[in-house]
Scaffold this motif. Structure first.
Motif, PDB file in Angstrom:
ATOM      1  N   ILE A  50      30.582   0.050 -19.995  1.00 34.76           N
ATOM      2  CA  ILE A  50      31.154   0.612 -21.226  1.00 34.76           C
ATOM      3  C   ILE A  50      30.199   0.396 -22.395  1.00 34.76           C
ATOM      4  O   ILE A  50      29.952   1.304 -23.209  1.00 34.76           O
ATOM      5  N   ASP A  51      29.627  -0.816 -22.481  1.00 36.80           N
ATOM      6  CA  ASP A  51      28.686  -1.106 -23.571  1.00 36.80           C
ATOM      7  C   ASP A  51      27.444  -0.228 -23.465  1.00 36.80           C
ATOM      8  O   ASP A  51      26.902   0.238 -24.481  1.00 36.80           O
ATOM      9  N   ARG A  55      26.876   8.152 -19.120  1.00 34.47           N
ATOM     10  CA  ARG A  55      28.324   8.169 -18.903  1.00 34.47           C
ATOM     11  C   ARG A  55      28.689   7.152 -17.828  1.00 34.47           C
ATOM     12  O   ARG A  55      27.982   7.011 -16.833  1.00 34.47           O
ATOM     13  N   GLU A  72      40.431   2.607 -16.734  1.00 36.82           N
ATOM     14  CA  GLU A  72      40.965   3.021 -18.037  1.00 36.82           C
ATOM     15  C   GLU A  72      41.474   1.824 -18.835  1.00 36.82           C
ATOM     16  O   GLU A  72      41.303   1.765 -20.050  1.00 36.82           O
ATOM     17  N   LYS A 105      37.181  -7.605 -22.715  1.00 35.73           N
ATOM     18  CA  LYS A 105      37.634  -6.298 -23.192  1.00 35.73           C
ATOM     19  C   LYS A 105      39.148  -6.195 -23.376  1.00 35.73           C
ATOM     20  O   LYS A 105      39.619  -5.423 -24.204  1.00 35.73           O
ATOM     21  N   VAL A 153      33.579   7.578 -19.652  1.00 34.81           N
ATOM     22  CA  VAL A 153      33.374   7.391 -21.098  1.00 34.81           C
ATOM     23  C   VAL A 153      31.905   7.583 -21.444  1.00 34.81           C
ATOM     24  O   VAL A 153      31.012   7.402 -20.606  1.00 34.81           O
ATOM     25  N   GLN A 154      31.689   7.969 -22.699  1.00 32.26           N
ATOM     26  CA  GLN A 154      30.327   8.104 -23.217  1.00 32.26           C
ATOM     27  C   GLN A 154      30.354   7.802 -24.708  1.00 32.26           C
ATOM     28  O   GLN A 154      31.429   7.652 -25.307  1.00 32.26           O
ATOM     29  N   ALA A 199      38.618   0.234 -20.656  1.00 35.81           N
ATOM     30  CA  ALA A 199      38.010   1.048 -21.720  1.00 35.81           C
ATOM     31  C   ALA A 199      38.967   1.322 -22.865  1.00 35.81           C
ATOM     32  O   ALA A 199      38.554   1.818 -23.926  1.00 35.81           O
ATOM     33  N   VAL A 243      34.874   4.068 -15.407  1.00 32.79           N
ATOM     34  CA  VAL A 243      35.356   2.683 -15.467  1.00 32.79           C
ATOM     35  C   VAL A 243      36.885   2.661 -15.439  1.00 32.79           C
ATOM     36  O   VAL A 243      37.534   3.692 -15.671  1.00 32.79           O
ATOM     37  N   VAL A 258      33.552   4.462 -27.809  1.00 32.92           N
ATOM     38  CA  VAL A 258      33.271   5.463 -26.782  1.00 32.92           C
ATOM     39  C   VAL A 258      34.382   6.496 -26.820  1.00 32.92           C
ATOM     40  O   VAL A 258      35.449   6.263 -27.404  1.00 32.92           O
ATOM     41  N   ASP A 308      34.482  -9.287 -17.581  1.00 31.01           N
ATOM     42  CA  ASP A 308      34.575  -8.091 -18.416  1.00 31.01           C
ATOM     43  C   ASP A 308      36.018  -7.833 -18.845  1.00 31.01           C
ATOM     44  O   ASP A 308      36.287  -7.462 -19.987  1.00 31.01           O
ATOM     45  N   ASP A 324      37.991   0.058 -26.428  1.00 29.72           N
ATOM     46  CA  ASP A 324      36.792   0.697 -26.973  1.00 29.72           C
ATOM     47  C   ASP A 324      37.057   2.149 -27.332  1.00 29.72           C
ATOM     48  O   ASP A 324      36.492   2.670 -28.303  1.00 29.72           O
TER      49      ASP A 324
END
Length: 262
Positions: A200-201, A209, A214, A107, A166-167, A217, A212, A226, A103, A220
Motif C-alpha cells: 500500500i505504501d 498498483r 480491503e 494499518k 489501490v494506486q 487499505a 491488497v 491511495v 502490517d 489509507d
C-alpha cells in the motif's frame, strides 16, 4: 512426585458436617440430602480406613481421628480459594496480549486499540508480531490471523469486502506491486515488498498498483493516500480474530473481540 488421589467431595462434606455436627444442617449448606451426606462420609471413611463420626445420646460427634485432620483440611480449603482467586485475577485484569501481522497492526489495529484505550484508561495492551506464535508460550489472549477460517481455534471473522486494487491518487506507474502472500503475485512485477502494508505504501508513493486486503487499505483510502481501482472482489480468505477456547471465553477477551469486530 506422584500426588495422592484426594477425595475432594468427601472432604468438603466432612468439613461441613464437622462444623455443624449434623448431617441435616450440612446437607442444607451443601444443597444435597442428608442421605447423600451420610453416603459421602461412609465412602470417605472407607477410603481413609478410619471412623470420622460417632453417634451418641447427645448427637453427632467427631472421633479423635476426624478431629486430628480438620485444621489441615481447612487450611487446605483456604489455599484452594487463594489459588482460584489468583487464577481469576488474570481474567479480571485489563491487560491483554495480542498477536497480529505487522502490517495489520500498523494499518488497522493500532487506531482501534487507541480508541479502546481512550474509552478505558486502565486497559493495557502488549502487541506481538504474529508468525504463528504459540498461545501458551507467548501467553497470548488473542491473535489476528489471515486465512480461510479460524482453524482449530475459536474465531470470528473481521468484516471486509475482500481484495482491492489501490494506486496513488495521481495514478503513478502502471505496473504491479507484488508482496509476499499475495493471492495473485505477478512474476513480472516491478516492485516486490514483504507484506501488504508495504505494498500500500509503495502504491501511495506512485510505484504502481497493489492488490491488497480491503480491510488493510481502508484507512489509507479514507485518508486519500491511495484510491481504489475498480470494485473490491470477494476472497476466500480474510482476517480472523482467534484464540483457544479457554481464552476465548474470558470476559476481557470477549469484550475486545466485540470492540474489534464492531
Amino acid at each position: 512426585m506422584k500426588r495422592t488421589h484426594l477425595p475432594l467431595n468427601g472432604l468438603r462434606v466432612l468439613d461441613a458436617a464437622a462444623r455443624h455436627l449434623s448431617f441435616t444442617r450440612a446437607a442444607d449448606e451443601l444443597a444435597v440430602t442428608p442421605a447423600a451426606v451420610g453416603q459421602q462420609i461412609r465412602a470417605l471413611e472407607d477410603t481413609l480406613g478410619t471412623v470420622l463420626f460417632r453417634r451418641t445420646t447427645k448427637g453427632l460427634e467427631l472421633t479423635p481421628e476426624g478431629e486430628a485432620g480438620l485444621a489441615a483440611l481447612r487450611d487446605g480449603f483456604l489455599q484452594f480459594e487463594e489459588s482460584v482467586r489468583a487464577m481469576q485475577a488474570g481474567q479480571s485484569s485489563k491487560a491483554l496480549t495480542i498477536a497480529a501481522p505487522r502490517d495489520l497492526t500498523a494499518k488497522w489495529l493500532m487506531p482501534r486499540l487507541s480508541a479502546i484505550a481512550a474509552a478505558d484508561p486502565e486497559v493495557r495492551f502488549a502487541i506481538v508480531a504474529d508468525e504463528e506464535v504459540d498461545f501458551a508460550q507467548a501467553n497470548l489472549d488473542l491473535a489476528i490471523r489471515w486465512g480461510a477460517g479460524p482453524g482449530e481455534q475459536e474465531g470470528e471473522a473481521l468484516e471486509s469486502d475482500g481484495m482491492v486494487v489501490v494506486q496513488a491518487p495521481g495514478g503513478g506507474a502502471d505496473t504491479a506491486i507484488a508482496w509476499t502472500g499475495c493471492l495473485t503475485e505477478d512474476a513480472g512485477a516491478a516492485v516486490r515488498v514483504a507484506d501488504a502494508g508495504l505494498a500500500i505504501d509503495a502504491a501511495a508513493a506512485g510505484l504502481g498498483r497493489a492488490c491488497v486486503p480491503e480491510l488493510l487499505a481502508r484507512g489509507d483510502i479514507a485518508a486519500g493516500r491511495v484510491i481504489a481501482v475498480g470494485e473490491p472482489r470477494a476472497s476466500d480468505k480474510g482476517y480472523w480474530l482467534v484464540a483457544p477456547t479457554p481464552q476465548w471465553r474470558q470476559k476481557k477477551v470477549k469484550a475486545l473481540v466485540d470492540a474489534l469486530a464492531s
